[in-house]
Design a protein around this motif. Structure first.
Motif, PDB file in Angstrom:
ATOM      1  N   ARG A  88      -5.619   2.249   5.091  1.00 22.17           N
ATOM      2  CA  ARG A  88      -6.671   3.270   5.060  1.00 22.17           C
ATOM      3  C   ARG A  88      -6.106   4.648   4.736  1.00 22.17           C
ATOM      4  NH1 ARG A  88      -9.362   1.058  10.688  1.00 22.17           N
ATOM      5  NH2 ARG A  88     -10.695  -0.566   9.782  1.00 22.17           N
ATOM      6  N   GLY A 104      -8.343   5.270  -5.396  1.00 27.65           N
ATOM      7  CA  GLY A 104      -8.031   4.289  -4.367  1.00 27.65           C
ATOM      8  C   GLY A 104      -9.109   3.259  -4.129  1.00 27.65           C
ATOM      9  N   ILE A 105     -10.313   3.486  -4.637  1.00 26.15           N
ATOM     10  CA  ILE A 105     -11.383   2.518  -4.394  1.00 26.15           C
ATOM     11  C   ILE A 105     -11.503   1.500  -5.526  1.00 26.15           C
ATOM     12  CG2 ILE A 105     -12.660   4.276  -3.099  1.00 26.15           C
ATOM     13  CD1 ILE A 105     -14.761   4.143  -5.442  1.00 26.15           C
ATOM     14  N   VAL A 155      -4.805  -0.950  -3.000  1.00 25.18           N
ATOM     15  CA  VAL A 155      -4.898  -0.430  -1.638  1.00 25.18           C
ATOM     16  C   VAL A 155      -6.189  -0.825  -0.920  1.00 25.18           C
ATOM     17  CG1 VAL A 155      -4.968   1.683  -0.260  1.00 25.18           C
ATOM     18  CG2 VAL A 155      -3.341   1.472  -2.136  1.00 25.18           C
ATOM     19  N   LEU A 156      -7.342  -0.585  -1.533  1.00 27.25           N
ATOM     20  CA  LEU A 156      -8.590  -0.918  -0.841  1.00 27.25           C
ATOM     21  C   LEU A 156      -8.793  -2.432  -0.761  1.00 27.25           C
ATOM     22  CD1 LEU A 156     -10.877   0.432   0.670  1.00 27.25           C
ATOM     23  CD2 LEU A 156     -12.216   0.413  -1.424  1.00 27.25           C
ATOM     24  N   CYS A 190       0.836  -1.212   0.000  1.00 24.02           N
ATOM     25  CA  CYS A 190       0.000   0.000   0.000  1.00 24.02           C
ATOM     26  C   CYS A 190       0.865   1.254   0.000  1.00 24.02           C
ATOM     27  CB  CYS A 190      -0.911   0.011   1.225  1.00 24.02           C
ATOM     28  SG  CYS A 190      -2.231  -1.213   1.200  1.00 24.02           S
ATOM     29  N   CYS A 205      -3.330   5.287   3.048  1.00 25.11           N
ATOM     30  CA  CYS A 205      -2.895   5.298   1.653  1.00 25.11           C
ATOM     31  C   CYS A 205      -4.086   5.512   0.714  1.00 25.11           C
ATOM     32  CB  CYS A 205      -2.183   3.992   1.306  1.00 25.11           C
ATOM     33  SG  CYS A 205      -0.528   3.863   2.016  1.00 25.11           S
ATOM     34  N   ARG A 206      -5.211   4.975   1.066  1.00 21.51           N
ATOM     35  CA  ARG A 206      -6.406   5.174   0.236  1.00 21.51           C
ATOM     36  C   ARG A 206      -6.722   6.650   0.110  1.00 21.51           C
ATOM     37  NH1 ARG A 206     -10.478   7.572  -1.240  1.00 21.51           N
ATOM     38  NH2 ARG A 206     -11.213   7.706   0.903  1.00 21.51           N
ATOM     39  N   THR A 207      -6.520   7.417   1.152  1.00 23.25           N
ATOM     40  CA  THR A 207      -6.811   8.855   1.077  1.00 23.25           C
ATOM     41  C   THR A 207      -5.883   9.558   0.103  1.00 23.25           C
ATOM     42  OG1 THR A 207      -5.329   9.578   2.891  1.00 23.25           O
ATOM     43  CG2 THR A 207      -7.524   8.786   3.506  1.00 23.25           C
TER      44      THR A 207
END
Length: 387
Positions: free
Chosen positions: A335, A345-346, A352-353, A260, A337-339
């Motif tokens: 979480r 990221g989704i 990542v997700l 991630c 890294c998703r931001t």
């Protein structure tokens, strides 16, 4: 630019053979596993039968065990392998953990010589798949409350009950089943196809989708006397197997976190926002710096626990500390890294997700975070707070 491994000089702490094992598995994972894992996750499938023999040829199944086709590798080598596999997907590391650290370890530690000869060579080669039936629909964190029963019938045993959340359960050739007998908890080897034994794959998962998870049912399953693991008496037997599996998670979860973080750094360097790279903003750099420190310190703890285990000195509460720390650090990094990836990221275009979803399971299985907190609390205070 430096990697987290370079920032903490992690390679300097590894032996040449450990680095070689790690790099060999990382290369295999990149070429054979990573190109397909997003599709497996999206489709909710995993080719256990096809991949297990490849993992077996590399000596990754039961790699910490000695004899019967097992290579007898060190704890650190096993941990590094788990890290590289979980950097691709937690489900792949789960296959290796359940096969080697749970099913094979149970047979190796508690089985008769005949049972070891019958099952372990094929399991080490990946031509025979194993699973581990302990968790029940109503008893996860409290396995001592299990309702699955084993009753004597002449020289045979008869099993009745159910198990849930069993990795590999519907594709395995043999399942190590734990049941309550008259003299306490006992382990039994139940081959696939035994009358009264059914395994159904669990669907609609949002986590560990690239993994086979099953519910098992035992309805008057009759087993011969030699199906019982003769040296397994009491709950300590399955719990010792769980401790082996938890050790792999200490390293494995950090592989997901590393993947991630690597993804987020690469994305931030190439994504332009307000006419400059996302990586050039202080807020982004602060996030990346904090995550790098968290990951590096967690990897140092994992390596320290591996060295302690290789000396034969590791304690259960130390394994709990490692599992608790790694799983919490990993899911926090995923979480965050998703931001950094924003809406991208989704998607399954990035891992990542997918990692974050998997780590929700990693946080829970092999002992929830709360259970490990209580294990540590008891070790620190001498007071048991489970009840």
């Amino acid at each position: 630019m430096v990697t987290v491994a370079e920032l903490f000089a992690l390679d300097s702490l590894l032996e040449p053979t450990e680095r070689q094992v790690r790099d060999t598995v990382a290369d295999f994972a990149a070429k054979v596993l990573r190109p397909h894992v997003a599709d497996w996750f999206e489709q909710g499938t995993f080719p256990v039968r096809e991949l297990a023999p490849e993992l077996g040829r590399m000596g990754l199944l039961g790699m910490h065990l000695h004899g019967y086709g097992c290579p007898g590798s060190s704890a650190v080598e096993y941990g590094l392998v788990c890290q590289e596999l979980e950097a691709v997907d937690s489900g792949i590391r789960s296959l290796v953990s359940v096969q080697g650290s749970l099913a094979m370890t149970a047979i190796h530690a508690f089985g008769s010589e005949e049972q070891k000869q019958q099952w372990l060579p094929g399991m080490a080669a990946g031509t025979t798949i194993g699973s581990f039936g302990l968790t029940e629909p109503d008893f996860g964190s409290d396995p001592g409350g299990m309702r699955t029963r084993a009753v004597r019938s002449g020289s045979d045993w008869v099993l009745d009950g159910s198990k849930m959340w069993i990795t590999n359960g519907s594709v395995s050739d043999v399942t190590v089943v734990w049941a309550r007998a008259e003299d306490g908890i006992r382990g039994f080897l139940v081959p696939a196809g035994t009358p009264g034994f059914t395994a159904s794959e669990m669907q609609r998962k949002l986590s560990l989708r690239a993994s086979v998870t099953a519910q098992l049912s035992f309805d008057g399953v009759r087993l011969p006397a030699d199906a019982m693991l003769p040296e397994a008496r009491g709950l300590a037997a399955p719990l010792s197997c769980l401790s082996e599996a938890r050790f792999g998670i200490i390293f494995g979860a950090l592989g997901a976190a590393r993947d991630c973080l690597t993804t987020a750094i690469e994305y931030a360097r190439t994504r332009e926002v307000f006419e400059k790279p996302l990586a050039a903003y202080q807020l982004t750099q602060a996030k990346l710096a904090d995550m790098a420190v968290e990951l590096g310190t967690a990897q140092l703890l994992a390596l320290q626990l591996g060295r302690v285990k290789d000396r034969g000195e590791i304690r259960n509460e130390q394994v709990s500390a490692g599992k608790l720390n790694s799983s919490r650090v990993a899911i926090s990094i995923a979480r965050q890294c998703r931001t950094i990836l924003g809406a991208n990221g989704i998607t399954l275009d990035y891992p990542v997700l997918r990692h974050a979803n998997n780590l929700e399971s990693v946080l829970t299985y092999e002992g929830t975070a709360e259970v490990h907190q209580l294990v540590l609390g008891q070790a620190l205070t001498g007071e048991k707070a489970f009840r």
